[in-house]
Design a protein around this motif. Structure first.
Motif, PDB file in Angstrom:
ATOM      1  N   VAL A   1      -0.458 -12.475  -6.757  1.00 53.45           N
ATOM      2  CA  VAL A   1       0.179 -12.090  -5.504  1.00 53.45           C
ATOM      3  C   VAL A   1       1.144 -10.953  -5.831  1.00 53.45           C
ATOM      4  CG1 VAL A   1       1.644 -12.776  -3.565  1.00 53.45           C
ATOM      5  CG2 VAL A   1       0.013 -14.420  -4.537  1.00 53.45           C
ATOM      6  N   ILE A   2       0.914  -9.813  -5.189  1.00 59.42           N
ATOM      7  CA  ILE A   2       1.801  -8.652  -5.331  1.00 59.42           C
ATOM      8  C   ILE A   2       2.783  -8.707  -4.178  1.00 59.42           C
ATOM      9  CG2 ILE A   2       1.940  -6.125  -5.303  1.00 59.42           C
ATOM     10  CD1 ILE A   2      -1.086  -6.201  -6.181  1.00 59.42           C
ATOM     11  N   THR A   3       4.077  -8.675  -4.488  1.00 60.56           N
ATOM     12  CA  THR A   3       5.076  -8.697  -3.415  1.00 60.56           C
ATOM     13  C   THR A   3       5.776  -7.346  -3.337  1.00 60.56           C
ATOM     14  OG1 THR A   3       6.686  -9.746  -4.891  1.00 60.56           O
ATOM     15  CG2 THR A   3       5.419 -11.194  -3.438  1.00 60.56           C
ATOM     16  N   ILE A   4       6.013  -6.919  -2.084  1.00 61.99           N
ATOM     17  CA  ILE A   4       6.670  -5.637  -1.822  1.00 61.99           C
ATOM     18  C   ILE A   4       7.846  -5.912  -0.893  1.00 61.99           C
ATOM     19  CG2 ILE A   4       6.389  -3.267  -1.033  1.00 61.99           C
ATOM     20  CD1 ILE A   4       3.341  -3.659  -1.267  1.00 61.99           C
ATOM     21  N   HIS A   5       9.039  -5.565  -1.349  1.00 64.52           N
ATOM     22  CA  HIS A   5      10.251  -5.844  -0.574  1.00 64.52           C
ATOM     23  C   HIS A   5      10.449  -4.859   0.566  1.00 64.52           C
ATOM     24  CE1 HIS A   5      12.879  -2.521  -1.929  1.00 64.52           C
ATOM     25  NE2 HIS A   5      12.221  -2.623  -3.083  1.00 64.52           N
ATOM     26  N   GLY A   6      11.297  -5.264   1.488  1.00 69.58           N
ATOM     27  CA  GLY A   6      11.647  -4.432   2.631  1.00 69.58           C
ATOM     28  C   GLY A   6      12.976  -3.727   2.433  1.00 69.58           C
ATOM     29  N   GLY A   7      13.605  -3.406   3.555  1.00 73.91           N
ATOM     30  CA  GLY A   7      14.885  -2.697   3.536  1.00 73.91           C
ATOM     31  C   GLY A   7      14.766  -1.290   4.081  1.00 73.91           C
ATOM     32  N   PHE A   8      13.833  -1.076   5.021  1.00 75.76           N
ATOM     33  CA  PHE A   8      13.622   0.232   5.648  1.00 75.76           C
ATOM     34  C   PHE A   8      13.449   1.352   4.630  1.00 75.76           C
ATOM     35  CE2 PHE A   8      15.027  -1.076  10.014  1.00 75.76           C
ATOM     36  CZ  PHE A   8      13.901  -0.597  10.662  1.00 75.76           C
ATOM     37  N   TRP A   9      12.805   1.039   3.513  1.00 71.98           N
ATOM     38  CA  TRP A   9      12.481   2.014   2.463  1.00 71.98           C
ATOM     39  C   TRP A   9      13.730   2.666   1.872  1.00 71.98           C
ATOM     40  CZ3 TRP A   9      10.682   2.665   7.536  1.00 71.98           C
ATOM     41  CH2 TRP A   9       9.417   2.156   7.807  1.00 71.98           C
TER      42      TRP A   9
ATOM     43  N   ARG B   1      -9.061 -11.788  -7.213  1.00 71.59           N
ATOM     44  CA  ARG B   1      -8.284 -12.635  -6.292  1.00 71.59           C
ATOM     45  C   ARG B   1      -6.847 -12.116  -6.225  1.00 71.59           C
ATOM     46  NH1 ARG B   1      -9.062 -18.798  -7.570  1.00 71.59           N
ATOM     47  NH2 ARG B   1      -7.836 -18.165  -9.361  1.00 71.59           N
ATOM     48  N   VAL B   2      -6.695 -10.955  -5.593  1.00 70.77           N
ATOM     49  CA  VAL B   2      -5.383 -10.319  -5.456  1.00 70.77           C
ATOM     50  C   VAL B   2      -4.986 -10.308  -3.985  1.00 70.77           C
ATOM     51  CG1 VAL B   2      -4.077  -8.169  -5.732  1.00 70.77           C
ATOM     52  CG2 VAL B   2      -5.691  -8.878  -7.510  1.00 70.77           C
ATOM     53  N   VAL B   3      -3.765 -10.758  -3.726  1.00 74.24           N
ATOM     54  CA  VAL B   3      -3.183 -10.769  -2.385  1.00 74.24           C
ATOM     55  C   VAL B   3      -1.940  -9.887  -2.420  1.00 74.24           C
ATOM     56  CG1 VAL B   3      -2.031 -12.211  -0.648  1.00 74.24           C
ATOM     57  CG2 VAL B   3      -4.010 -13.105  -1.904  1.00 74.24           C
ATOM     58  N   ILE B   4      -1.761  -9.091  -1.379  1.00 73.34           N
ATOM     59  CA  ILE B   4      -0.530  -8.304  -1.246  1.00 73.34           C
ATOM     60  C   ILE B   4       0.290  -8.917  -0.126  1.00 73.34           C
ATOM     61  CG2 ILE B   4       0.486  -6.071  -0.705  1.00 73.34           C
ATOM     62  CD1 ILE B   4      -1.901  -4.756  -1.943  1.00 73.34           C
ATOM     63  N   LEU B   5       1.560  -9.175  -0.407  1.00 74.64           N
ATOM     64  CA  LEU B   5       2.474  -9.770   0.559  1.00 74.64           C
ATOM     65  C   LEU B   5       3.697  -8.862   0.656  1.00 74.64           C
ATOM     66  CD1 LEU B   5       3.485 -13.484   0.692  1.00 74.64           C
ATOM     67  CD2 LEU B   5       5.153 -11.673   1.019  1.00 74.64           C
ATOM     68  N   GLY B   6       3.940  -8.332   1.844  1.00 79.00           N
ATOM     69  CA  GLY B   6       5.084  -7.449   2.038  1.00 79.00           C
ATOM     70  C   GLY B   6       5.959  -7.920   3.177  1.00 79.00           C
TER      71      GLY B   6
ATOM     72  N   ILE C   1      -0.770  -9.928   3.559  1.00 78.41           N
ATOM     73  CA  ILE C   1       0.140 -10.669   4.427  1.00 78.41           C
ATOM     74  C   ILE C   1       1.329  -9.758   4.709  1.00 78.41           C
ATOM     75  CG2 ILE C   1       1.633 -12.691   4.659  1.00 78.41           C
ATOM     76  CD1 ILE C   1      -0.236 -14.017   2.486  1.00 78.41           C
ATOM     77  N   SER C   2       1.577  -9.514   5.986  1.00 82.81           N
ATOM     78  CA  SER C   2       2.707  -8.697   6.397  1.00 82.81           C
ATOM     79  C   SER C   2       3.686  -9.587   7.139  1.00 82.81           C
ATOM     80  CB  SER C   2       2.224  -7.551   7.292  1.00 82.81           C
ATOM     81  OG  SER C   2       3.319  -6.812   7.775  1.00 82.81           O
ATOM     82  N   LEU C   3       4.852  -9.785   6.545  1.00 82.85           N
ATOM     83  CA  LEU C   3       5.906 -10.595   7.154  1.00 82.85           C
ATOM     84  C   LEU C   3       6.876  -9.662   7.875  1.00 82.85           C
ATOM     85  CD1 LEU C   3       6.647 -12.930   4.111  1.00 82.85           C
ATOM     86  CD2 LEU C   3       5.230 -13.448   6.101  1.00 82.85           C
TER      87      LEU C   3
END
Length: 188
Positions: free
Chosen positions: A31-39, A104-109, A144-146
């Motif tokens: 699972v690759i996670t990408i944080h927020g914070g308006f870039w 089996r790679v999932v991206i969750l941001g 997955i886009s949260l």
């Protein structure tokens, strides 16, 4: 026993990820996670640590990526986009060392990271002919886009109506009227 590594994928101080490997035998899904914070550079990847720790306990390898953001050299258009592709592609260099199952790679941001996750998904199986001349090498199984910022023009409109500075314009490098092609490419 979870192992945690901070691994660079480029030369800039923000081109790194925190990789967590579960204590399981065999190949691990990722699972690759990408944080927020308006870039924005004032926000970092640590917001995803609790999520990544939980996913690793459940048997997933996690790759919590940092990227160049607005306020940093190279952040915004096009550097941020190139960074997320490079970070995902870096898994090909970690695959054998950590026994990763890259089928089996999932991206969750989350938030702005949700935007980047959706944008990455739009690049699967596409031949790239735009300003962001990087190819995604790792197949993405799911995204997955949260609370993802999925409509940059609408977000620009909201900021404009409120009379504030638009984080979207800072990220893209102008308004939808000035750089309309970038808005189209950034969320297609």
């Amino acid at each position: 026993m979870t192992e945690v590594f901070q691994i660079p994928y480029g030369d800039h101080p923000s081109q790194f990820g925190v990789f967590r490997m579960p204590g399981v035998s065999g190949l691990s899904p990722v699972v690759i996670t990408i944080h927020g914070g308006f870039w924005q550079s004032k926000y970092g990847l640590e917001e995803n640590d609790p999520l990544d720790e939980d996913l690793t306990r459940r048997g997933y390898a996690t790759w919590n990526i940092e990227y160049r953001r607005v306020g940093e050299d190279g952040g915004g258009w096009t550097g941020t986009f190139i960074d997320v592709i490079d970070a995902v592609n870096h898994l090909t260099q970690l695959e054998e060392r950590f026994l990763l199952d890259l089928s089996r790679v999932v991206i969750l941001g989350h938030s702005a990271g949700g935007h980047l996750a959706l944008w990455l998904a739009s690049r699967i199986n596409n031949v790239q002919t735009d300003e962001i001349d990087s190819t995604l090498l790792v197949p993405i199984q799911s995204v997955i886009s949260l609370a993802g910022v999925s409509d940059l023009r609408k977000m620009w409109d909201i900021h404009e109506e409120q009379g504030g500075v638009s984080q979207v314009a800072s990220f893209i490098g102008g308004s939808p009227h000035e750089v309309s092609d970038r808005y189209r490419l950034a969320y297609r």
